[in-house]
Design a protein around this motif. Structure first.
Motif, mmCIF file in Angstrom:
data_model
loop_
_atom_site.group_PDB
_atom_site.id
_atom_site.type_symbol
_atom_site.label_atom_id
_atom_site.label_comp_id
_atom_site.label_asym_id
_atom_site.label_seq_id
_atom_site.Cartn_x
_atom_site.Cartn_y
_atom_site.Cartn_z
ATOM 1 N N MET A 1 -7.373 -0.243 -5.102
ATOM 2 C CA MET A 1 -6.299 -0.867 -4.513
ATOM 3 C C MET A 1 -5.848 -1.968 -4.905
ATOM 4 S SD MET A 1 -8.448 -0.930 -0.370
ATOM 5 C CE MET A 1 -9.801 -0.410 -1.490
ATOM 6 N N THR A 2 -4.251 -1.862 -5.199
ATOM 7 C CA THR A 2 -3.990 -3.163 -5.565
ATOM 8 C C THR A 2 -4.425 -4.720 -5.386
ATOM 9 O OG1 THR A 2 -2.280 -1.681 -6.093
ATOM 10 C CG2 THR A 2 -1.698 -4.216 -6.803
ATOM 11 N N GLU A 3 -4.388 -5.715 -5.672
ATOM 12 C CA GLU A 3 -4.584 -7.233 -5.403
ATOM 13 C C GLU A 3 -3.342 -7.595 -4.718
ATOM 14 O OE1 GLU A 3 -7.433 -8.603 -4.451
ATOM 15 O OE2 GLU A 3 -8.939 -6.784 -5.127
ATOM 16 N N LEU A 4 -3.180 -8.533 -3.818
ATOM 17 C CA LEU A 4 -2.093 -8.786 -3.233
ATOM 18 C C LEU A 4 -1.853 -10.886 -3.744
ATOM 19 C CD1 LEU A 4 -2.582 -8.165 0.020
ATOM 20 C CD2 LEU A 4 -0.576 -7.198 -0.817
ATOM 21 N N LYS A 11 0.948 -10.479 1.536
ATOM 22 C CA LYS A 11 0.197 -11.070 2.201
ATOM 23 C C LYS A 11 0.198 -12.038 2.783
ATOM 24 C CE LYS A 11 -3.768 -14.119 0.575
ATOM 25 N NZ LYS A 11 -3.121 -15.904 1.752
ATOM 26 N N LEU A 14 -0.497 -8.458 5.659
ATOM 27 C CA LEU A 14 -1.463 -8.780 5.645
ATOM 28 C C LEU A 14 -2.267 -9.401 6.983
ATOM 29 C CD1 LEU A 14 -4.204 -7.175 4.788
ATOM 30 C CD2 LEU A 14 -4.493 -8.120 2.724
ATOM 31 N N ARG A 58 -9.255 -5.916 5.233
ATOM 32 C CA ARG A 58 -8.361 -5.935 5.121
ATOM 33 C C ARG A 58 -8.397 -5.006 3.961
ATOM 34 N NH1 ARG A 58 -6.700 -11.612 3.370
ATOM 35 N NH2 ARG A 58 -8.397 -12.982 4.336
ATOM 36 N N ASP A 59 -9.187 -4.386 3.638
ATOM 37 C CA ASP A 59 -9.753 -3.155 2.775
ATOM 38 C C ASP A 59 -9.390 -1.993 3.600
ATOM 39 O OD1 ASP A 59 -10.757 -3.868 0.835
ATOM 40 O OD2 ASP A 59 -12.218 -3.341 1.384
ATOM 41 N N SER A 62 -5.123 -1.755 3.507
ATOM 42 C CA SER A 62 -4.320 -1.603 2.526
ATOM 43 C C SER A 62 -4.069 -0.140 2.521
ATOM 44 C CB SER A 62 -5.689 -2.155 1.278
ATOM 45 O OG SER A 62 -5.247 -2.208 -0.105
ATOM 46 N N SER A 65 -2.023 1.009 4.651
ATOM 47 C CA SER A 65 -0.463 0.836 3.693
ATOM 48 C C SER A 65 -0.250 1.723 2.819
ATOM 49 C CB SER A 65 -0.247 0.111 3.354
ATOM 50 O OG SER A 65 -1.489 -0.286 2.402
ATOM 51 N N GLU A 66 -1.400 2.904 2.508
ATOM 52 C CA GLU A 66 -1.378 3.862 1.853
ATOM 53 C C GLU A 66 -1.252 5.482 2.133
ATOM 54 O OE1 GLU A 66 -0.988 4.571 -1.926
ATOM 55 O OE2 GLU A 66 -0.502 1.781 -1.680
#
Length: 306
Positions: A1-4, A11, A14, A58-59, A62, A65-66
């Motif tokens: 996962m790409t860090e925001l 962000k 999110l 959070r995970d 994310s 969104s994928e």
């Protein structure tokens, strides 16, 4: 996962999503009736700490969104995806399916959970009742239990004769190979929990009026026939774990981790990528100076009780 990145628009989005999702989670917690609170305490005491709630959401967001990207890719390229969810009763299949579909378009991603077969369906070719629910191009179908009912509940509960089960084992590998040859991606998940975990979850459902509907006579029998279901699962794996459509086992004792692990794994099975999107702009509203909004009768409105 790409860090925001800090202070990025992503962000901000999110954080807003986290607020809404946490509200829903708190609501579910508050709905727990007093009857099940003691069992809930026992349950918590017998489990190691799960993933931190904020980190979980959070995970999850994310990953969701994928999933939206995957959905767009499937629709754009007219792909066909079937995901099968099998496993022990109360192992968490429904929770994972809910998290997968939560933010997706139901016209693209749909859930199939068939009831017991009718008398007419019992006389059909076994796979016939499932075929109409398979995806067309641009669709994702999640089977909440599937044709593997035959080697599981139907076998253990005596709804299928031994020769019918044997015929199923002969047919299902070729049936799934046919699906794959026709362009359908088949992903199969088995959700596994321990004997003790299932017993605890059943007790929580029995004492929770808001969850009792989840318990069917078949579910209760799965406690009595735990070892028979284990043997049925082992033979199912041995005879239907084919390269074209292998089985993947999801450890389900920790619900939050099971959900994240399953979604992450599903995404990695698909070589999806970003697809082109037309830029969306909001058109200007047309104002007609001669238009006058009519006042509707008050009885048409829902009363404002809250």
């Amino acid at each position: 996962m790409t860090e925001l990145k800090q202070n990025s628009p992503a962000k901000d989005w999110l954080e807003a999503e986290l607020a809404d999702t946490l509200d829903e989670d708190y609501e579910l917690e508050m709905s727990e009736p007093a009857l099940s609170m003691e069992i809930a305490k026992i349950y918590k005491n017998s489990h190691p700490p799960s993933i931190d709630r904020m980190q979980y959401f959070r995970d999850l967001i994310s990953l969701q969104s994928e999933l939206i990207k995957l959905q767009s890719w499937v629709a754009y390229h007219k792909k066909k995806l079937v995901v099968i969810f099998e496993g022990r009763d109360s192992a968490g299949k429904g929770g994972v399916i809910k998290r997968i579909t939560q933010r997706l378009n139901p016209r693209i991603c749909r859930v199939v959970a068939l009831p017991a077969p009718t008398e007419r369906e019992q006389s059909q070719w076994y796979f016939q009742r499932y075929v109409p629910h398979l995806p067309a191009g641009g669709e994702i179908v999640l089977f909440d239990r599937s044709w593997y009912n035959r080697s599981g509940v139907e076998r253990v509960m005596g709804f299928a004769e031994p020769d019918q089960v044997e015929e199923f084992f002969r047919d299902v590998p070729e049936f799934e190979r046919m699906l794959v040859r026709s362009g359908v991606t088949v992903v199969k998940y088995w959700f596994s929990i321990t004997d003790e975990e299932q017993q605890m979850r059943f007790l929580m459902r029995i004492h929770d009026p808001m969850k009792q509907w989840k318990l069917s006579p078949m579910d209760l029998q799965s406690r009595v026939r735990w070892e028979q279901y284990t043997k049925a699962k082992e033979e199912t794996f041995a005879r239907t774990n084919i390269p074209e459509a292998p089985w993947f086992i999801v450890e389900g004792n920790d619900k939050k981790r099971a959900q994240l692990n399953c979604i992450d794994h599903l995404l990695k099975q698909m070589q999806y990528e970003e697809v082109p999107h037309e830029e969306i702009t909001l058109p200007e509203r047309v104002f007609n100076p001669e238009y006058e909004r009519q006042t509707l009768p008050r009885e048409l409105y829902v009363p404002e009780k809250y």
